[in-house]
Design an enzyme around this catalytic site. Structure first.
Site, PDB file in Angstrom:
ATOM      1  N   LEU A  63     -32.749   6.160  -2.693  1.00  0.00           N
ATOM      2  CA  LEU A  63     -32.935   4.855  -2.746  1.00  0.00           C
ATOM      3  C   LEU A  63     -33.334   4.622  -4.392  1.00  0.00           C
ATOM      4  O   LEU A  63     -34.088   5.457  -4.831  1.00  0.00           O
ATOM      5  CB  LEU A  63     -34.226   3.969  -2.029  1.00  0.00           C
ATOM      6  CG  LEU A  63     -34.052   3.941  -0.490  1.00  0.00           C
ATOM      7  CD1 LEU A  63     -35.491   3.835  -0.016  1.00  0.00           C
ATOM      8  CD2 LEU A  63     -33.506   2.526  -0.576  1.00  0.00           C
ATOM      9  N   SER A  64     -32.829   3.578  -4.909  1.00  0.00           N
ATOM     10  CA  SER A  64     -32.823   3.411  -6.154  1.00  0.00           C
ATOM     11  C   SER A  64     -34.428   3.063  -6.538  1.00  0.00           C
ATOM     12  O   SER A  64     -34.941   2.490  -5.634  1.00  0.00           O
ATOM     13  CB  SER A  64     -32.072   2.529  -7.172  1.00  0.00           C
ATOM     14  OG  SER A  64     -30.986   3.226  -7.081  1.00  0.00           O
ATOM     15  N   ALA A  65     -35.024   2.956  -7.824  1.00  0.00           N
ATOM     16  CA  ALA A  65     -36.370   2.143  -7.890  1.00  0.00           C
ATOM     17  C   ALA A  65     -36.269   0.849  -7.865  1.00  0.00           C
ATOM     18  O   ALA A  65     -35.287   0.076  -8.059  1.00  0.00           O
ATOM     19  CB  ALA A  65     -36.683   2.727  -9.429  1.00  0.00           C
TER      20      ALA A  65
END
Length: 362
Positions: A63-65
Protein backbone atom coordinates in the site's frame (compact mmCIF):
# COMPACT_ATOMS: atom_id res chain seq x y z
CA UNK A 1 9.22 9.35 9.97
CA UNK A 2 8.69 10.08 6.34
CA UNK A 3 4.96 10.89 6.56
CA UNK A 4 3.72 14.21 5.24
CA UNK A 5 0.93 14.46 7.84
CA UNK A 6 0.51 13.38 11.45
CA UNK A 7 -0.81 9.94 12.30
CA UNK A 8 -4.50 9.55 13.03
CA UNK A 9 -6.20 7.41 15.64
CA UNK A 10 -8.78 6.13 13.16
CA UNK A 11 -9.66 6.45 9.48
CA UNK A 12 -11.66 9.65 9.94
CA UNK A 13 -8.83 11.37 11.77
CA UNK A 14 -6.38 10.32 9.06
CA UNK A 15 -8.68 11.95 6.48
CA UNK A 16 -9.01 15.06 8.68
CA UNK A 17 -5.22 15.34 8.68
CA UNK A 18 -4.98 14.88 4.91
CA UNK A 19 -7.59 17.61 4.45
CA UNK A 20 -5.80 19.93 6.85
CA UNK A 21 -2.60 19.40 4.89
CA UNK A 22 -4.53 20.02 1.63
CA UNK A 23 -3.76 16.65 0.12
CA UNK A 24 -7.52 16.03 -0.04
CA UNK A 25 -9.16 19.07 -1.63
CA UNK A 26 -12.49 17.98 -3.10
CA UNK A 27 -15.66 16.57 -1.59
CA UNK A 28 -15.85 13.54 -3.90
CA UNK A 29 -12.35 12.41 -2.94
CA UNK A 30 -13.03 13.01 0.76
CA UNK A 31 -16.21 10.92 0.63
CA UNK A 32 -14.40 8.04 -1.06
CA UNK A 33 -11.55 8.08 1.49
CA UNK A 34 -13.97 8.13 4.42
CA UNK A 35 -16.10 5.32 2.99
CA UNK A 36 -13.30 2.73 2.95
CA UNK A 37 -11.31 2.06 6.11
CA UNK A 38 -7.63 1.82 5.20
CA UNK A 39 -7.06 -0.67 8.03
CA UNK A 40 -9.32 -3.20 6.30
CA UNK A 41 -6.60 -3.65 3.66
CA UNK A 42 -3.89 -4.51 6.21
CA UNK A 43 -3.11 -7.92 7.59
CA UNK A 44 -4.40 -8.16 11.16
CA UNK A 45 -0.97 -8.07 12.80
CA UNK A 46 -0.02 -4.81 11.05
CA UNK A 47 -3.21 -2.78 11.56
CA UNK A 48 -1.63 -0.58 14.23
CA UNK A 49 0.18 1.26 11.42
CA UNK A 50 -2.85 1.69 9.16
CA UNK A 51 -3.50 5.35 10.00
CA UNK A 52 0.07 6.53 9.70
CA UNK A 53 1.07 8.41 6.56
CA UNK A 54 3.44 5.64 5.57
CA UNK A 55 3.58 2.94 2.94
CA UNK A 56 3.22 -0.69 3.98
CA UNK A 57 4.71 -3.75 2.33
CA UNK A 58 4.53 -7.42 3.29
CA UNK A 59 5.70 -9.89 0.70
CA UNK A 60 4.00 -8.91 -2.54
CA UNK A 61 1.25 -6.96 -0.75
CA UNK A 62 1.84 -3.23 -0.86
CA UNK A 63 0.00 0.00 0.00
CA UNK A 64 1.30 3.46 -0.84
CA UNK A 65 1.25 6.25 1.73
CA UNK A 66 -2.13 7.98 2.16
CA UNK A 67 -0.71 11.32 0.99
CA UNK A 68 0.33 9.67 -2.29
CA UNK A 69 -3.08 8.09 -2.87
CA UNK A 70 -4.86 11.37 -2.12
CA UNK A 71 -2.70 13.28 -4.60
CA UNK A 72 -3.38 10.58 -7.20
CA UNK A 73 -7.15 10.69 -6.61
CA UNK A 74 -7.23 14.48 -6.88
CA UNK A 75 -5.08 14.51 -10.03
CA UNK A 76 -7.29 11.94 -11.79
CA UNK A 77 -10.27 14.33 -11.64
CA UNK A 78 -12.72 11.42 -11.45
CA UNK A 79 -16.36 11.70 -12.52
CA UNK A 80 -19.26 9.24 -12.66
CA UNK A 81 -19.40 7.08 -15.77
CA UNK A 82 -15.71 7.26 -16.71
CA UNK A 83 -13.47 4.28 -17.49
CA UNK A 84 -10.43 3.67 -15.26
CA UNK A 85 -7.39 1.42 -15.61
CA UNK A 86 -5.15 0.76 -12.60
CA UNK A 87 -1.73 -0.62 -13.57
CA UNK A 88 -0.32 -2.44 -10.55
CA UNK A 89 -3.69 -2.58 -8.82
CA UNK A 90 -2.31 -4.34 -5.72
CA UNK A 91 -4.75 -4.74 -2.81
CA UNK A 92 -7.58 -3.00 -4.67
CA UNK A 93 -7.77 -0.19 -2.08
CA UNK A 94 -7.36 2.58 -4.66
CA UNK A 95 -9.55 0.82 -7.24
CA UNK A 96 -12.38 0.51 -4.70
CA UNK A 97 -12.22 4.19 -3.78
CA UNK A 98 -12.26 5.07 -7.48
CA UNK A 99 -15.26 2.76 -7.97
CA UNK A 100 -17.29 4.74 -5.44
CA UNK A 101 -16.93 7.83 -7.64
CA UNK A 102 -17.34 6.16 -11.04
CA UNK A 103 -20.77 4.80 -10.13
CA UNK A 104 -22.62 1.86 -11.68
CA UNK A 105 -22.06 2.87 -15.29
CA UNK A 106 -18.31 3.35 -15.13
CA UNK A 107 -15.55 0.90 -16.03
CA UNK A 108 -13.01 -0.14 -13.38
CA UNK A 109 -10.17 -2.46 -14.46
CA UNK A 110 -6.92 -3.41 -12.76
CA UNK A 111 -3.79 -5.27 -13.87
CA UNK A 112 -1.59 -6.88 -11.20
CA UNK A 113 1.59 -8.91 -11.72
CA UNK A 114 1.22 -11.23 -8.72
CA UNK A 115 -1.60 -13.77 -8.62
CA UNK A 116 -1.51 -14.00 -4.80
CA UNK A 117 -2.15 -10.25 -4.59
CA UNK A 118 -5.08 -10.61 -6.99
CA UNK A 119 -6.63 -13.15 -4.62
CA UNK A 120 -6.00 -10.84 -1.66
CA UNK A 121 -7.67 -7.95 -3.54
CA UNK A 122 -10.72 -10.07 -4.36
CA UNK A 123 -11.09 -11.08 -0.71
CA UNK A 124 -10.93 -7.44 0.40
CA UNK A 125 -13.44 -6.40 -2.27
CA UNK A 126 -15.86 -9.12 -1.18
CA UNK A 127 -15.43 -8.08 2.46
CA UNK A 128 -16.22 -4.45 1.61
CA UNK A 129 -19.35 -5.29 -0.38
CA UNK A 130 -20.73 -7.70 2.22
CA UNK A 131 -19.86 -5.90 5.47
CA UNK A 132 -19.42 -2.15 4.96
CA UNK A 133 -22.35 0.18 5.64
CA UNK A 134 -20.58 2.72 3.44
CA UNK A 135 -21.28 0.48 0.44
CA UNK A 136 -24.98 1.35 0.65
CA UNK A 137 -24.30 5.10 0.45
CA UNK A 138 -22.91 4.77 -3.08
CA UNK A 139 -23.70 3.05 -6.35
CA UNK A 140 -20.48 1.14 -6.84
CA UNK A 141 -18.42 0.39 -9.94
CA UNK A 142 -16.96 -2.94 -8.90
CA UNK A 143 -13.31 -3.41 -9.93
CA UNK A 144 -12.26 -6.32 -12.16
CA UNK A 145 -8.68 -7.55 -11.78
CA UNK A 146 -6.54 -9.55 -14.20
CA UNK A 147 -3.11 -11.07 -13.65
CA UNK A 148 -0.23 -10.07 -15.89
CA UNK A 149 2.52 -7.59 -16.65
CA UNK A 150 1.05 -4.17 -17.44
CA UNK A 151 3.73 -3.66 -20.12
CA UNK A 152 2.22 -6.55 -22.10
CA UNK A 153 -1.34 -5.30 -22.55
CA UNK A 154 -2.84 -6.47 -25.81
CA UNK A 155 -2.57 -3.75 -28.49
CA UNK A 156 -6.24 -4.20 -29.42
CA UNK A 157 -7.43 -3.21 -25.93
CA UNK A 158 -9.84 -0.34 -25.47
CA UNK A 159 -8.54 3.07 -24.38
CA UNK A 160 -9.50 4.58 -21.04
CA UNK A 161 -10.59 7.95 -19.65
CA UNK A 162 -8.30 7.63 -16.64
CA UNK A 163 -5.13 5.59 -16.11
CA UNK A 164 -2.89 5.26 -13.04
CA UNK A 165 0.38 3.35 -12.80
CA UNK A 166 1.59 2.45 -9.31
CA UNK A 167 5.21 1.73 -10.24
CA UNK A 168 8.05 3.87 -11.56
CA UNK A 169 7.77 4.24 -15.34
CA UNK A 170 10.96 4.31 -17.35
CA UNK A 171 11.20 7.05 -19.98
CA UNK A 172 11.14 4.51 -22.81
CA UNK A 173 7.67 3.37 -21.70
CA UNK A 174 6.11 6.84 -21.57
CA UNK A 175 4.53 6.63 -25.04
CA UNK A 176 3.20 3.15 -24.31
CA UNK A 177 1.37 4.54 -21.27
CA UNK A 178 0.05 7.56 -23.18
CA UNK A 179 -1.46 5.33 -25.85
CA UNK A 180 -3.73 3.74 -23.24
CA UNK A 181 -5.60 7.04 -22.97
CA UNK A 182 -8.59 8.37 -24.87
CA UNK A 183 -8.45 11.95 -26.13
CA UNK A 184 -9.39 14.09 -23.14
CA UNK A 185 -8.14 11.41 -20.75
CA UNK A 186 -5.76 11.77 -17.80
CA UNK A 187 -2.76 9.58 -16.96
CA UNK A 188 -1.07 9.77 -13.55
CA UNK A 189 2.22 7.91 -13.03
CA UNK A 190 5.66 8.20 -11.41
CA UNK A 191 7.95 9.34 -14.23
CA UNK A 192 11.59 10.30 -13.71
CA UNK A 193 11.07 10.49 -9.91
CA UNK A 194 8.11 12.85 -10.22
CA UNK A 195 4.45 11.97 -9.79
CA UNK A 196 3.27 13.24 -13.16
CA UNK A 197 -0.15 14.13 -14.58
CA UNK A 198 -0.48 13.88 -18.36
CA UNK A 199 -3.65 15.01 -20.14
CA UNK A 200 -4.29 13.92 -23.73
CA UNK A 201 -5.62 17.06 -25.42
CA UNK A 202 -5.62 15.65 -28.96
CA UNK A 203 -4.60 12.60 -31.03
CA UNK A 204 -0.94 13.68 -30.76
CA UNK A 205 -1.15 16.49 -28.20
CA UNK A 206 -0.37 16.30 -24.48
CA UNK A 207 -0.18 18.53 -21.43
CA UNK A 208 2.21 17.49 -18.64
CA UNK A 209 2.27 18.62 -15.02
CA UNK A 210 4.68 17.52 -12.27
CA UNK A 211 2.92 17.00 -8.93
CA UNK A 212 5.32 15.56 -6.33
CA UNK A 213 8.89 14.34 -6.02
CA UNK A 214 8.57 10.59 -5.46
CA UNK A 215 10.53 7.41 -5.98
CA UNK A 216 8.66 4.18 -6.68
CA UNK A 217 10.07 0.76 -7.39
CA UNK A 218 10.42 0.55 -11.20
CA UNK A 219 8.12 -1.42 -13.45
CA UNK A 220 9.21 -5.02 -13.83
CA UNK A 221 10.22 -5.78 -17.38
CA UNK A 222 8.35 -8.57 -19.20
CA UNK A 223 9.75 -12.06 -18.82
CA UNK A 224 9.45 -13.60 -22.27
CA UNK A 225 8.71 -17.27 -22.73
CA UNK A 226 11.24 -19.72 -24.16
CA UNK A 227 9.80 -19.13 -27.63
CA UNK A 228 10.61 -15.43 -27.30
CA UNK A 229 6.95 -14.43 -27.40
CA UNK A 230 5.46 -12.26 -24.72
CA UNK A 231 2.28 -13.24 -22.88
CA UNK A 232 -0.30 -10.64 -23.80
CA UNK A 233 -2.63 -9.35 -21.08
CA UNK A 234 -6.25 -9.25 -22.21
CA UNK A 235 -8.27 -6.77 -20.21
CA UNK A 236 -11.85 -7.56 -19.16
CA UNK A 237 -14.48 -6.80 -21.79
CA UNK A 238 -16.64 -3.73 -21.26
CA UNK A 239 -19.81 -5.67 -20.54
CA UNK A 240 -23.35 -4.29 -20.60
CA UNK A 241 -25.14 -4.74 -17.29
CA UNK A 242 -27.95 -7.28 -17.16
CA UNK A 243 -31.57 -6.15 -16.93
CA UNK A 244 -31.73 -7.70 -13.45
CA UNK A 245 -28.70 -5.71 -12.30
CA UNK A 246 -30.10 -2.48 -13.79
CA UNK A 247 -33.36 -3.12 -11.91
CA UNK A 248 -31.48 -3.50 -8.62
CA UNK A 249 -29.61 -0.21 -9.23
CA UNK A 250 -32.89 1.56 -10.04
CA UNK A 251 -34.72 0.18 -7.00
CA UNK A 252 -31.89 1.07 -4.62
CA UNK A 253 -31.73 4.55 -6.14
CA UNK A 254 -35.49 5.04 -5.69
CA UNK A 255 -35.31 3.93 -2.06
CA UNK A 256 -32.46 6.37 -1.43
CA UNK A 257 -34.55 9.22 -2.89
CA UNK A 258 -37.47 8.29 -0.64
CA UNK A 259 -35.18 8.28 2.40
CA UNK A 260 -33.78 11.68 1.38
CA UNK A 261 -37.29 13.11 0.95
CA UNK A 262 -38.39 11.74 4.32
CA UNK A 263 -35.32 13.28 5.95
CA UNK A 264 -36.01 16.66 4.33
CA UNK A 265 -39.64 16.53 5.42
CA UNK A 266 -38.67 15.65 8.98
CA UNK A 267 -35.89 18.23 9.30
CA UNK A 268 -37.46 21.07 7.33
CA UNK A 269 -34.87 21.93 4.70
CA UNK A 270 -33.02 18.71 5.29
CA UNK A 271 -29.98 20.50 6.64
CA UNK A 272 -29.20 19.89 10.25
CA UNK A 273 -26.11 21.16 11.95
CA UNK A 274 -24.18 18.08 13.03
CA UNK A 275 -22.43 18.08 16.42
CA UNK A 276 -18.93 19.41 16.12
CA UNK A 277 -16.17 17.15 17.35
CA UNK A 278 -12.95 18.71 18.46
CA UNK A 279 -10.02 17.31 16.51
CA UNK A 280 -6.41 18.10 17.05
CA UNK A 281 -5.27 20.69 14.55
CA UNK A 282 -2.51 19.52 12.28
CA UNK A 283 0.32 21.75 11.19
CA UNK A 284 1.47 20.58 7.81
CA UNK A 285 5.08 19.46 7.88
CA UNK A 286 6.59 20.37 4.55
CA UNK A 287 9.95 18.79 3.94
CA UNK A 288 12.68 19.06 1.39
CA UNK A 289 14.14 15.71 2.39
CA UNK A 290 13.25 12.41 0.77
CA UNK A 291 12.87 9.35 2.98
CA UNK A 292 12.91 5.89 1.43
CA UNK A 293 10.99 2.91 2.80
CA UNK A 294 10.71 -0.24 0.74
CA UNK A 295 11.76 1.71 -2.35
CA UNK A 296 8.96 4.24 -2.00
CA UNK A 297 9.42 7.85 -1.01
CA UNK A 298 7.27 10.09 1.08
CA UNK A 299 7.59 13.68 0.09
CA UNK A 300 5.67 16.88 0.44
CA UNK A 301 5.91 20.33 -0.91
CA UNK A 302 8.54 22.81 0.25
CA UNK A 303 7.66 24.67 3.41
CA UNK A 304 6.86 28.32 3.90
CA UNK A 305 9.55 30.16 5.89
CA UNK A 306 6.96 31.28 8.42
CA UNK A 307 5.85 27.75 9.31
CA UNK A 308 8.57 26.99 11.83
CA UNK A 309 8.35 30.39 13.54
CA UNK A 310 4.92 29.64 14.94
CA UNK A 311 5.52 26.03 16.00
CA UNK A 312 5.90 26.55 19.75
CA UNK A 313 3.16 29.15 19.90
CA UNK A 314 0.70 26.95 18.00
CA UNK A 315 1.52 23.91 20.12
CA UNK A 316 0.84 25.80 23.34
CA UNK A 317 -2.42 27.24 21.98
CA UNK A 318 -3.57 23.80 20.86
CA UNK A 319 -2.75 22.29 24.26
CA UNK A 320 -4.81 24.96 26.05
CA UNK A 321 -7.72 24.57 23.65
CA UNK A 322 -7.76 20.81 24.11
CA UNK A 323 -7.75 21.15 27.91
CA UNK A 324 -10.58 23.70 27.80
CA UNK A 325 -12.81 21.67 25.48
CA UNK A 326 -12.08 18.18 26.75
CA UNK A 327 -14.93 17.95 29.33
CA UNK A 328 -17.54 19.02 26.77
CA UNK A 329 -16.47 16.78 23.89
CA UNK A 330 -19.27 14.74 22.37
CA UNK A 331 -19.08 11.16 21.25
CA UNK A 332 -20.43 10.58 17.75
CA UNK A 333 -23.49 8.39 17.42
CA UNK A 334 -22.92 5.10 15.62
CA UNK A 335 -23.77 5.43 11.92
CA UNK A 336 -27.18 4.22 10.80
CA UNK A 337 -27.59 2.37 7.52
CA UNK A 338 -30.94 3.85 6.48
CA UNK A 339 -31.04 2.04 3.14
CA UNK A 340 -30.55 -1.31 4.82
CA UNK A 341 -33.24 -0.57 7.43
CA UNK A 342 -35.70 0.57 4.76
CA UNK A 343 -35.15 -2.52 2.58
CA UNK A 344 -35.57 -4.89 5.53
CA UNK A 345 -38.82 -3.15 6.51
CA UNK A 346 -40.41 -3.53 3.05
CA UNK A 347 -43.14 -6.20 2.54
CA UNK A 348 -40.96 -8.22 0.19
CA UNK A 349 -39.84 -11.86 0.15
CA UNK A 350 -36.57 -12.37 1.99
CA UNK A 351 -34.66 -13.51 -1.14
CA UNK A 352 -35.53 -10.20 -2.87
CA UNK A 353 -34.47 -8.21 0.19
CA UNK A 354 -31.13 -10.02 0.27
CA UNK A 355 -30.72 -9.48 -3.46
CA UNK A 356 -31.22 -5.73 -3.01
CA UNK A 357 -28.66 -5.83 -0.19
CA UNK A 358 -26.15 -7.82 -2.28
CA UNK A 359 -26.89 -10.99 -0.30
CA UNK A 360 -25.68 -9.50 2.95
CA UNK A 361 -27.04 -11.21 6.04
CA UNK A 362 -29.14 -9.48 8.66
Amino acid sequence: MGGAVSAGEDNDELIDNLKEAQYIRTELVEQAFRAIDRADYYLEEFKDNAYKDLAWKHGNIHLSAPCIYSEVMEALDLQPGLSFLNLGSGTGYLSSMVGLILGPFGVNHGVELHSDVIEYAKQKLDFFIKTSDSFDKFEFCEPSFVTGNCLEISPDCTQYDRVYCGAGVQKEHEDYMKNLLKVGGILVMPLEEKLTKITRTGPSAWETKKILAVSFAPLIQPNHTDSGKSRLVHLPPVAVRSLQDLARIAIRGTIKKIIHQETMSKNGNGLKNPPRFKRRRVRRRRMETIVFLDKEVFASRISNPSDDNNNCEETEDERREEEETKPSELKPDPPVNFLREKVLSLPLPDPLKYYLLYYREK
